[in-house]
Design a protein around this motif. Structure first.
Motif, PDB file in Angstrom:
ATOM      1  N   ASP A 146       1.030  -1.194   0.022  1.00 49.20           N
ATOM      2  CA  ASP A 146       0.051   0.039  -0.203  1.00 49.20           C
ATOM      3  C   ASP A 146       0.766   1.279   0.026  1.00 49.20           C
ATOM      4  N   HIS A 199      -0.179   3.917  -6.672  1.00 56.31           N
ATOM      5  CA  HIS A 199      -0.946   2.999  -6.984  1.00 56.31           C
ATOM      6  C   HIS A 199      -1.155   2.363  -8.473  1.00 56.31           C
ATOM      7  N   ASP A 200       0.100   2.978  -9.140  1.00 55.76           N
ATOM      8  CA  ASP A 200       0.259   2.595 -10.431  1.00 55.76           C
ATOM      9  C   ASP A 200       1.140   1.389 -10.948  1.00 55.76           C
ATOM     10  N   ARG A 213      -6.533  -4.813  -4.736  1.00 61.03           N
ATOM     11  CA  ARG A 213      -7.217  -3.938  -5.830  1.00 61.03           C
ATOM     12  C   ARG A 213      -8.149  -2.994  -4.845  1.00 61.03           C
ATOM     13  N   ARG A 214      -8.705  -3.819  -3.678  1.00 61.39           N
ATOM     14  CA  ARG A 214      -9.576  -2.914  -3.042  1.00 61.39           C
ATOM     15  C   ARG A 214      -8.628  -1.846  -2.405  1.00 61.39           C
ATOM     16  N   LEU A 215      -7.636  -1.759  -2.239  1.00 62.04           N
ATOM     17  CA  LEU A 215      -6.705  -0.671  -1.774  1.00 62.04           C
ATOM     18  C   LEU A 215      -6.424   0.177  -2.980  1.00 62.04           C
ATOM     19  N   GLY A 216      -6.970   0.095  -4.166  1.00 59.35           N
ATOM     20  CA  GLY A 216      -6.657   1.068  -5.336  1.00 59.35           C
ATOM     21  C   GLY A 216      -5.427   0.750  -6.055  1.00 59.35           C
ATOM     22  N   GLY A 268      -4.488  -0.828  -9.079  1.00 58.36           N
ATOM     23  CA  GLY A 268      -5.482  -1.142 -10.266  1.00 58.36           C
ATOM     24  C   GLY A 268      -4.487  -1.984 -11.285  1.00 58.36           C
TER      25      GLY A 268
END
Length: 135
Positions: free
Chosen positions: A72, A85-86, A107-110, A112
């Motif tokens: 994270d 996040h990328d 994925r739920r943490l962003g 993607g």
């Protein structure tokens, strides 16, 4: 008035639903992406499996129970590689099951661009890709 609980879902159905939301990668594709600097490989296997079967040179080792905290980019315990996040992470476990569930959580943490390795470490090794003894 309460909302009725959804019907129970078995793990196989749940796994199928999770995997339908992203594209998994095969060992050769993962190897090429890592070599090209396009992705980071994360090995979530526990120590006994790494000792028994070896490790993938250059893979970041983060056992499953720490994964969300380490990847994270907003977390206080993130790894230095968790820069945003990328980041394209390719998560692997021993055989490719737990890693799919980990992808769902990440994925739920962003995150993607996270995916997992079809067949996990065992498929990587069977493909003849680099493996080293644990130091």
């Amino acid at each position: 008035m309460s909302t009725p609980e959804p019907a129970p879902t078995g793990i196989d159905e749940h796994l199928e639903r999770v995997r339908a939301t992203y594209e998994r990668v095969a060992p050769q594709e993962a190897y090429a992406a890592v070599r090209a600097g396009e992705a980071l490989l994360v090995d979530t296997r526990y120590q006994a499996l790494r000792e028994r079967d070896g490790v993938i040179p250059g893979a970041l080792v983060v056992e499953r129970n720490e994964l969300e905290w380490r990847l994270d980019p907003l977390g206080s315990h993130r790894t230095p590689a968790a820069t945003g996040h990328d980041v394209r992470w390719i998560v692997l476990c021993n055989e490719g099951y737990a890693s799919s569930l980990a992808v769902d959580s990440l994925r739920r943490l962003g995150l993607g661009r996270v995916t997992d390795l079809v067949g996990g470490f065992q498929a990587w090794k069977a493909a003849g890709l680099p493996v080293a003894a644990m130091a």
